[in-house]
Design a protein around this motif. Sequence first.
Motif, PDB file in Angstrom:
ATOM      1  N   ALA A 142       0.808  -1.218   0.000  1.00 33.26           N
ATOM      2  CA  ALA A 142       0.000   0.000   0.000  1.00 33.26           C
ATOM      3  C   ALA A 142       0.839   1.265   0.000  1.00 33.26           C
ATOM      4  O   ALA A 142       0.390   2.314  -0.463  1.00 33.26           O
ATOM      5  CB  ALA A 142      -0.936  -0.002   1.206  1.00 33.26           C
ATOM      6  N   GLY A 172      -2.253   2.783  -1.614  1.00 33.97           N
ATOM      7  CA  GLY A 172      -3.271   2.481  -0.610  1.00 33.97           C
ATOM      8  C   GLY A 172      -4.146   3.673  -0.290  1.00 33.97           C
ATOM      9  O   GLY A 172      -5.373   3.554  -0.195  1.00 33.97           O
ATOM     10  N   SER A 176      -8.281   4.205  -1.139  1.00 29.33           N
ATOM     11  CA  SER A 176      -9.213   4.415  -0.040  1.00 29.33           C
ATOM     12  C   SER A 176     -10.230   5.507  -0.346  1.00 29.33           C
ATOM     13  O   SER A 176     -11.306   5.532   0.265  1.00 29.33           O
ATOM     14  CB  SER A 176      -8.452   4.776   1.246  1.00 29.33           C
ATOM     15  N   LEU A 197      -7.214  -7.376  -3.009  1.00 28.09           N
ATOM     16  CA  LEU A 197      -6.706  -6.574  -1.900  1.00 28.09           C
ATOM     17  C   LEU A 197      -6.334  -7.483  -0.743  1.00 28.09           C
ATOM     18  O   LEU A 197      -6.919  -8.563  -0.573  1.00 28.09           O
ATOM     19  CB  LEU A 197      -7.767  -5.577  -1.404  1.00 28.09           C
ATOM     20  N   ILE A 231      -5.963  -1.049   3.963  1.00 29.89           N
ATOM     21  CA  ILE A 231      -5.401  -1.725   2.800  1.00 29.89           C
ATOM     22  C   ILE A 231      -3.887  -1.802   2.978  1.00 29.89           C
ATOM     23  O   ILE A 231      -3.220  -0.783   3.163  1.00 29.89           O
ATOM     24  CB  ILE A 231      -5.747  -0.966   1.511  1.00 29.89           C
TER      25      ILE A 231
END
Length: 485
Positions: A142, A172, A176, A197, A231
Amino acid sequence: MTQPQNRRTFLAGLTAASAILAFSPSARAWLSQPDAASDSVFLPSLDGQLLFAPGDLAAAADDFGHIVHQTPVAVLLPGSIADIRAILRFAHAHRIPVGGMSMIGNTHSVFGQSQVEAGIVINMASLATIHEIDECSALVDAGVRWIDLLAATTPLGKSPPALTDHIDLSIGGTLSVGGIGGQAFRHGMLVDNVLELEIITAQGRLVACSPTHHPALFRAALGGMGQFGIIVRARVRLIDVPGMVRRYTALYPALVDMMADQEKLMDDGRFDYLEGFAQPAEGGGWVYQIEAAKYYAPGQPPDDAALTGDLIFAPSTLTVEDLTHFDFTNRIAPLVALLKSVGAWQLPHPWIDMFVPGSEAASFIQSVLDQTTSDDMGGGPILIYPFKRAAVTAPFVALPDEPTVYLFSLLRFAPPPVVANLLAKNRAIYETLHDLGGKRYAASGIPFTSADWQDHFGALWSAFVHLKHRFDPRRILTPGPAIFD
């Protein structure tokens, strides 16, 4: 800034007053050493580092916006995925908030979205390995930045299908919130081009997920603003790309003319990239610049007349530039370097990114621009471009319910004294947008309450709450957006 140290080093060499080593659940207090007379507990042992120095905490109490400042008690620089699991188990057990989508220094959050008051911020910079690149995908940590991934894939003739304009951002963090750029009309957002993921939920559970394996968590995490887990690794889609890009720009006196050409180009797909901008006009007001790009193999340039001959831009304003694919994707790096050199990059950024219904876009955008001056922007860009609603599949990236949606962004650079006024303008603009059926982009600087978020998600709010209860029942993850009271 002091050198980071892990817990074992703290125990061996630092005085009790110089670090936090324990937590008292009953007192809700952080301690420099465990208290035998209380219920205090040691922080977990780690492969990486917990940072407590004032400089580290100050860095975590800031973001690209430089508007909101919430100071954590510690910053985790993880040495492994196991560190994040351990910290989350500890935080969940003791109801300690955790900033779950932060990569300090490589985020475009502008309103404290990844900050956490009196909690723990996770800095993913130390987890930044590209694990694998194959014919169709790349497996990355990430903390990897898009620019680093592209540096590895473009020599192989490959690239993620969609990219943000500024690629010096963590993968990451981008996933998000959504991630959007000039390929959205064809490939959707960055979240629409993820194959798998690895996510750590609030309870410290590591879950590998995909559209067919734990699909609820997979879909929720993409654009989920760090509310359901952190993540830690992603497999992103790659496509074949030629080595060269021809970039076209041209000016329009009227917004509606540029938008008409943009929609024509979106529908016929002759270009690989499509954006547009409002720029200050001489004497005041705005002119409009279309930007389009065609990928091509070296020695096989595109036909300029075929690509641009039927467009209605102002005569003599067309410019054509050839770039390598990597230089095109990294095209704003010189501008960023210039802004940093003159101090503008470090100014507050009361940005507002909006998703406007196509049927209302021309009148809404024009009305906002009529009330916006170049001084309001501080030299920052104004983005205007369409994409197809059907190309975006992530459920919690809320969009207007129309086939065509416009991204409209006021990316301001502002001296501190005017920030409050510009945030108030953002809220007023949003109110009008809301009444037209538009939505905000998660990273925007718009004051929002929990009731606003409920309205934002609309019919999906109950699903959002259900998934929050399932994956973060104590609501410790990413409190910065204030989605829950």
